[in-house]
Scaffold this active site. Structure first.
Site, short mmCIF file in Angstrom:
data_model
loop_
_atom_site.label_atom_id
_atom_site.label_comp_id
_atom_site.label_asym_id
_atom_site.label_seq_id
_atom_site.Cartn_x
_atom_site.Cartn_y
_atom_site.Cartn_z
N GLY A 113 0.87 -1.18 0.00
CA GLY A 113 0.00 0.00 0.00
C GLY A 113 0.89 1.21 0.00
CD GLU A 114 2.37 5.78 -0.49
OE1 GLU A 114 2.13 5.28 -1.60
OE2 GLU A 114 3.51 6.20 -0.16
CB SER A 115 5.44 2.63 3.56
OG SER A 115 6.12 3.61 2.81
CB CYS A 126 5.16 -3.95 -1.37
SG CYS A 126 5.65 -2.67 -2.53
NE ARG A 171 8.40 5.11 0.95
CZ ARG A 171 7.69 6.23 1.10
NH1 ARG A 171 8.19 7.25 1.75
NH2 ARG A 171 6.49 6.31 0.59
CB ILE A 203 3.06 -2.33 -7.46
CG1 ILE A 203 2.45 -3.51 -8.22
CG2 ILE A 203 2.26 -1.05 -7.71
CD1 ILE A 203 1.09 -3.95 -7.71
NE ARG A 204 3.25 3.98 -6.53
CZ ARG A 204 3.28 4.51 -5.31
NH1 ARG A 204 4.29 5.25 -4.93
NH2 ARG A 204 2.29 4.32 -4.48
CG HIS A 226 2.44 -6.58 -4.25
ND1 HIS A 226 1.76 -6.05 -3.18
CD2 HIS A 226 3.17 -5.58 -4.77
CE1 HIS A 226 2.06 -4.76 -3.06
NE2 HIS A 226 2.92 -4.46 -4.01
CD GLU A 254 0.09 -9.04 -1.86
OE1 GLU A 254 1.08 -9.80 -1.77
OE2 GLU A 254 0.20 -7.80 -1.89
N1 GLN Z 1 5.89 2.82 -2.97
C1 GLN Z 1 5.10 2.42 -1.83
C2 GLN Z 1 5.64 3.03 -0.56
O1 GLN Z 1 6.70 3.56 -0.54
C3 GLN Z 1 5.03 0.91 -1.70
C4 GLN Z 1 4.31 0.34 -2.88
C5 GLN Z 1 3.56 -0.92 -2.63
O2 GLN Z 1 3.32 -1.33 -1.48
N2 GLN Z 1 3.12 -1.53 -3.71
O3 GLN Z 1 4.99 2.96 0.44
#
Ligand code: GLN
Length: 192
Positions: A47-49, A79, A106, A135-136, A172, A174
């Site tokens: 998600g978004e850390s 992630c 990150r 993903i990112r 990921h 999942e």
């Molecule tokens: N780029 C996100 C972060 O820094 C992590 C991306 C992800 O969990 N798919 O939080």
């Protein structure tokens, strides 16, 4: 039977729960400290850390997770989950839990290759390469002596690692149909 908690503050917790359901494993959404007391293991999703770290702190979960992991609860971060578990984040943000001795960068692949998939060798899983969805994604740049690298993307990019009962993957599992990482996690014994 083990009950697996999935931190459900933000991110792709529903996908982890779907995999656990498909495996016949009981899963519980963890949103508040008392939820954590009902589970035997914990997954922190992608998600978004920064958001996950902020919500964890304001809901009183950060301290509770530190105690539970300190007492040996098997824990897996995927992630963003890996970022919040790390000892150090190169960018100094967000504030991480420091539960695995790794240094993480990150968004390590930049905008051009924001998201991609790759077949990676994961000897601990046995069998065919694992299709990893990034993903990112972050990468692990520094690794402490007690940490075992489980997979590399290239010579210097560790993308999965384990220290005792704490597991991290920068991708990921999942989001694929391959359940081998979830099975691997479920076999990690309670630590101390
Ligand atoms: N780029 C996100 C972060 O820094 C992590 C991306 C992800 O969990 N798919 O939080």
């Amino acid at each position: 039977m083990v009950k697996v908690g999935v931190l459900a503050l933000q991110g792709d917790f529903a996908e982890h729960i779907q995999v656990l359901d498909a495996m016949g494993v009981e899963a519980l959404e963890v949103r508040l400290p008392h939820d954590l007391r009902k589970v035997d293991a914990l997954i922190i999703p992608g998600g978004e850390s920064t958001t996950i770290a902020r919500l964890m702190k304001s809901f009183g979960l950060a301290q509770e997770i530190k105690s539970a992991v300190g007492e040996g609860m098997p824990t897996w971060g995927t992630c963003a989950g890996m970022i919040v578990l790390a000892r150090e984040i190169v960018e100094d943000r967000p504030e991480s839990l420091g539960l695995i001795d790794i240094q993480v960068r990150r968004n390590a692949f930049g905008r051009q290759v924001d998201s991609f998939e790759a077949d990676i060798d994961v000897p601990s899983l046995g069998g065919a390469p694992f299709r990893a969805v990034f993903i990112r994604a972050p990468v692990i740049e520094g690794i402490g002596p007690g940490v075992k690298p489980l997979a590399y993307l290239s010579d210097h990019q560790v993308v999965a690692a384990q220290e005792g009962h704490v597991l991290v993957t920068s991708f990921h599992p999942e989001l694929t149909h391959d359940q081998r990482f979830h099975s691997y996690f479920l076999k990690i014994p309670v630590g101390s």
